[in-house]
Design a protein around this motif. Structure first.
Motif, PDB file in Angstrom:
ATOM      1  N   ARG A  34       0.834  -1.206   0.000  1.00 54.55           N
ATOM      2  CA  ARG A  34       0.000   0.000   0.000  1.00 54.55           C
ATOM      3  C   ARG A  34       0.869   1.256   0.000  1.00 54.55           C
ATOM      4  O   ARG A  34       0.580   2.226  -0.685  1.00 54.55           O
ATOM      5  CB  ARG A  34      -0.952  -0.006   1.192  1.00 54.55           C
ATOM      6  CG  ARG A  34      -1.992   1.107   1.119  1.00 54.55           C
ATOM      7  CD  ARG A  34      -3.003   0.990   2.200  1.00 54.55           C
ATOM      8  NE  ARG A  34      -2.343   1.241   3.479  1.00 54.55           N
ATOM      9  CZ  ARG A  34      -2.942   1.198   4.638  1.00 54.55           C
ATOM     10  NH1 ARG A  34      -4.213   0.878   4.697  1.00 54.55           N
ATOM     11  NH2 ARG A  34      -2.301   1.456   5.744  1.00 54.55           N
ATOM     12  N   GLU A  37       2.285   1.771  -3.511  1.00 55.53           N
ATOM     13  CA  GLU A  37       1.254   2.294  -4.407  1.00 55.53           C
ATOM     14  C   GLU A  37       0.990   3.772  -4.126  1.00 55.53           C
ATOM     15  O   GLU A  37       0.863   4.574  -5.056  1.00 55.53           O
ATOM     16  CB  GLU A  37      -0.035   1.489  -4.264  1.00 55.53           C
ATOM     17  CG  GLU A  37       0.063   0.086  -4.836  1.00 55.53           C
ATOM     18  CD  GLU A  37      -1.152  -0.766  -4.523  1.00 55.53           C
ATOM     19  OE1 GLU A  37      -2.086  -0.298  -3.826  1.00 55.53           O
ATOM     20  OE2 GLU A  37      -1.155  -1.928  -4.965  1.00 55.53           O
ATOM     21  N   LYS A  38       0.937   4.156  -2.856  1.00 59.53           N
ATOM     22  CA  LYS A  38       0.708   5.556  -2.494  1.00 59.53           C
ATOM     23  C   LYS A  38       1.869   6.430  -2.963  1.00 59.53           C
ATOM     24  O   LYS A  38       1.658   7.516  -3.488  1.00 59.53           O
ATOM     25  CB  LYS A  38       0.497   5.694  -0.994  1.00 59.53           C
ATOM     26  CG  LYS A  38       0.163   7.115  -0.563  1.00 59.53           C
ATOM     27  CD  LYS A  38      -0.441   7.123   0.809  1.00 59.53           C
ATOM     28  CE  LYS A  38      -0.814   8.503   1.268  1.00 59.53           C
ATOM     29  NZ  LYS A  38      -1.813   9.164   0.491  1.00 59.53           N
TER      30      LYS A  38
END
Length: 167
Positions: A34, A37-38
């Protein structure tokens, strides 16, 4: 492993000793994924913001492509990117209309990715990297393409690359 002296609690301890580290590993992997991806999304937004000053440069096109790829799962953003490409290639539209579309895309990206305090006005007023001078006290900068000084104190600034109108 299992003998007649083992109790139910012993069996639960063995299972817990195996599943506990596995669960921790999975949670760490998911959080890392995550975070990656951020970071990729933030980088795509930053690149688009930095290179929006001249839509004819390869850097701007790469930034727009990066947004399209990074946000591939968001149909609304992909439609906005397609609209910008169509607008750039439409010779009847002015640069101001295209810039409004770019600012609108950046605003949407910011709103959906945690930059809630920014308004379209804030984005519009932030100077793209190509129009910033590293030494504002001198008031000049060197154009990387021509090697000539650019006077940042002059009232009118023009980009070295403009869309050409078909004749």
């Amino acid at each position: 492993i299992c003998n007649s002296n083992m109790t139910f609690n012993d069996i639960l301890n063995i299972i817990g000793n195996i599943l506990g580290p596995l669960a921790v590993g999975i949670v760490i992997w998911l959080l890392g994924k995550r975070d990656i991806e951020k970071r990729a999304k933030n980088d795509a937004i930053k690149d688009l913001m930095a290179f929006r000053g001249d839509m004819n440069t390869a850097d701007f096109r790469r930034a727009l492509n990066k947004v399209s790829v990074t946000f591939h799962d968001d149909q609304g953003i992909r439609i906005k990117v397609r609209e910008i490409y169509e607008a750039i290639n439409n010779q009847s539209l002015t640069d101001e209309i295209i810039n409004r579309k770019i600012v609108g895309l950046i605003y949407k990206l910011c709103q959906e990715n945690g930059f809630k305090g920014l308004s379209e006005y804030d984005i519009d007023q932030a100077f793209p990297e190509s129009k910033q001078s590293p030494d504002l006290s001198m008031g000049t900068n060197v154009n990387q393409e021509t090697g000539k000084n650019i006077n940042h104190n002059s009232k009118k600034q023009t980009s070295s690359l403009k869309r050409t109108k078909k004749t």
